[in-house]
Enzyme design. Sequence first.
Site, PDB file in Angstrom:
ATOM      1  N   HIS A 149       0.811  -1.215   0.000  1.00 41.18           N
ATOM      2  CA  HIS A 149       0.000   0.000   0.000  1.00 41.18           C
ATOM      3  C   HIS A 149       0.846   1.268   0.000  1.00 41.18           C
ATOM      4  CE1 HIS A 149       0.458  -0.235   4.501  1.00 41.18           C
ATOM      5  NE2 HIS A 149       0.509   1.079   4.359  1.00 41.18           N
ATOM      6  N   ASP A 180       0.285  -7.687   1.580  1.00 45.62           N
ATOM      7  CA  ASP A 180       0.631  -6.269   1.644  1.00 45.62           C
ATOM      8  C   ASP A 180       2.140  -6.062   1.640  1.00 45.62           C
ATOM      9  OD1 ASP A 180       0.117  -3.545   1.681  1.00 45.62           O
ATOM     10  OD2 ASP A 180       0.105  -3.425   3.870  1.00 45.62           O
ATOM     11  N   GLY A 260       3.290   6.760   7.827  1.00 42.67           N
ATOM     12  CA  GLY A 260       4.653   6.931   7.335  1.00 42.67           C
ATOM     13  C   GLY A 260       5.575   5.840   7.820  1.00 42.67           C
ATOM     14  N   ASN A 261       5.192   5.150   8.901  1.00 41.46           N
ATOM     15  CA  ASN A 261       5.972   4.013   9.391  1.00 41.46           C
ATOM     16  C   ASN A 261       5.762   2.771   8.532  1.00 41.46           C
ATOM     17  OD1 ASN A 261       5.910   5.243  12.593  1.00 41.46           O
ATOM     18  ND2 ASN A 261       7.722   4.097  11.915  1.00 41.46           N
ATOM     19  N   SER A 262       4.692   2.753   7.736  1.00 40.85           N
ATOM     20  CA  SER A 262       4.385   1.570   6.932  1.00 40.85           C
ATOM     21  C   SER A 262       5.577   1.177   6.068  1.00 40.85           C
ATOM     22  CB  SER A 262       3.184   1.846   6.033  1.00 40.85           C
ATOM     23  OG  SER A 262       2.001   1.917   6.779  1.00 40.85           O
ATOM     24  N   LEU A 317      -3.875 -25.458   0.645  1.00 41.75           N
ATOM     25  CA  LEU A 317      -4.092 -26.777   1.227  1.00 41.75           C
ATOM     26  C   LEU A 317      -5.335 -27.445   0.640  1.00 41.75           C
ATOM     27  CD1 LEU A 317      -3.011 -28.786   3.260  1.00 41.75           C
ATOM     28  CD2 LEU A 317      -4.316 -27.615   5.044  1.00 41.75           C
ATOM     29  N   GLY A 318      -6.311 -26.632   0.249  1.00 40.85           N
ATOM     30  CA  GLY A 318      -7.516 -27.190  -0.349  1.00 40.85           C
ATOM     31  C   GLY A 318      -8.591 -27.529   0.660  1.00 40.85           C
ATOM     32  N   VAL A 319      -8.761 -26.681   1.676  1.00 42.34           N
ATOM     33  CA  VAL A 319      -9.825 -26.872   2.652  1.00 42.34           C
ATOM     34  C   VAL A 319     -10.524 -25.538   2.889  1.00 42.34           C
ATOM     35  CG1 VAL A 319      -8.642 -28.759   3.832  1.00 42.34           C
ATOM     36  CG2 VAL A 319      -8.317 -26.414   4.641  1.00 42.34           C
ATOM     37  N   THR A 320     -11.752 -25.609   3.345  1.00 42.40           N
ATOM     38  CA  THR A 320     -12.451 -24.415   3.813  1.00 42.40           C
ATOM     39  C   THR A 320     -12.732 -24.596   5.292  1.00 42.40           C
ATOM     40  OG1 THR A 320     -14.634 -25.312   3.266  1.00 42.40           O
ATOM     41  CG2 THR A 320     -13.518 -24.020   1.575  1.00 42.40           C
TER      42      THR A 320
END
Length: 527
Positions: A149, A180, A260-262, A317-320
């Site tokens: 960002h 991010d 500004g620290n981002s 992984l293929g799970v919900t």
Amino acid sequence: MKFKQIVTIVLISFVTASASIFVYSKYFQPRQTGIFQNGSNDVPVNYARYMPGTDNAATVLAPSDFTTAAKTAVPGVVHIKTKINPRQVTNGNNLQRRRSILQDLFGDDFFGDEFNGGGDGRKYYIPGQMASGSGVLISDDGYIVTNNHVIDDADEISVSLSNSSKTYTAKLIGADPSTDLAVIKIEGAGFPYLMYGNSDNVDIGQWVLAVGYPLNLDATVTAGIVSAKSRTIGINKGRNGGKNTGIESFIQTDAAVNQGNSGGALVNTNGDLVGINSAIASPTGSYAGYSYAIPVNLVKKVVNDLMKYGNVQRAYLGVTYMPSAAIAAFTDDQLKEMGIKRDAPGVQVTEVVDNGSAKAAGLKTGDVITKINGVVIAGPSQMTEQIARYKPGDKISITYLRNNKEYTSDNVVLRNLQGNTDVVKTTSLDKLGAELSSLDKVDAGKLGVRGGVWVGNISNGILKKQTTMAPGFLILKAGDIPVSSPEELAKVLDKKGSVQLIGLYPEKSTNIYYYNIRTGTNGSESF
């Protein structure tokens, strides 16, 4: 001299000498360090002191100062300034009404009229913007990791160091909205850089320093402790082209972090990089007690992928599963009806994807994942972070509970979202930054069209940057080519550097809208 006088003098001398010895021993004689047993009313047996490099960080006190860590970290943290040039966008609105959709979209008169001066939609300019943030040098030849960002949408990126007045122009190497993170590069050699630490060894209560350029100030160092780990705050959700692939397992600290620290560094008291500062929890937008950093063990994997492939090779992984917050919102009876345990000691699987790694490993709905490669999984954030450290084709072990019995599947091969281990490249559809799906035949018949592509959630991407398109738009044509599926749309986008998307908002009206987009790659369109 009488006997009584002699005795009196002797007694007085004895008392005076004894008093002198007592006062000297009590107040003036140096004490020797002694060993005291536990349970004594005196000093405990173990003395706590600061020792740089001590493995058991939880047993050391705060150092008398943080100068060593600050001197190590500050030179490797850079100030990033970005510029977004003014740009023209189209709102797509054509107020002129037509007799029918079919005549508008597929008749000869339509194209002869609209593409010769009409129907382009209203155009307007978005003013330019300037912003700033921080970054961390990770190599002596100028590679820098920062937040996505910080550099997102930027047409120009400039970098300055704390020990130099020179300003460098940076090139975007790659970015990953899901975590991010982004990598940029400046030209040169011999730059100071930070060494990677190990975020797995960071403990709650441990002292850390945040280094960056808050509020456009010069390099600033603040200190605090780690107050929590594996935090999820929902800030990355849906940022990757509408896909719900946000990965969050933040290190939470009380080190003061402001705008500004981002992209700046979170370091331990040795000056080792343990995280990239990314967000704050605040009702005002300024520091209010909690800040969040991306753990460096995740940063390393993302950075390596961006430098090697230009995008992240993400394993699934293929799970919900149901997020912890959602589980907390249901009653016990509701959870029982859904077959979900409130206090499951891990991540309870609610569905197993057919072509995923979990299916191949033998996992089933209702299983509770408790460990990945031996690392204890307390909840979804720990699991997603662990999986995010690997790429498709890597092998892991999964420990899970089924009917209160523990099982472990070894050599589980992770796969990508397509269900294979191929290297994934960024496509033109990814650059659009939206959820896309085909219009089914039933709805197409109701609208009187042959087909189209629905636009769902819109996040960071070309559509957001270059148009005012909203969710619910139905793309019927890309240029002069009808499209009925995302795959057909992708073929057009891959061939053309710029194209006009033509369609309508069926739920609003039958007005035709036109959105002009540029699909060619440049600094402002890299994702």
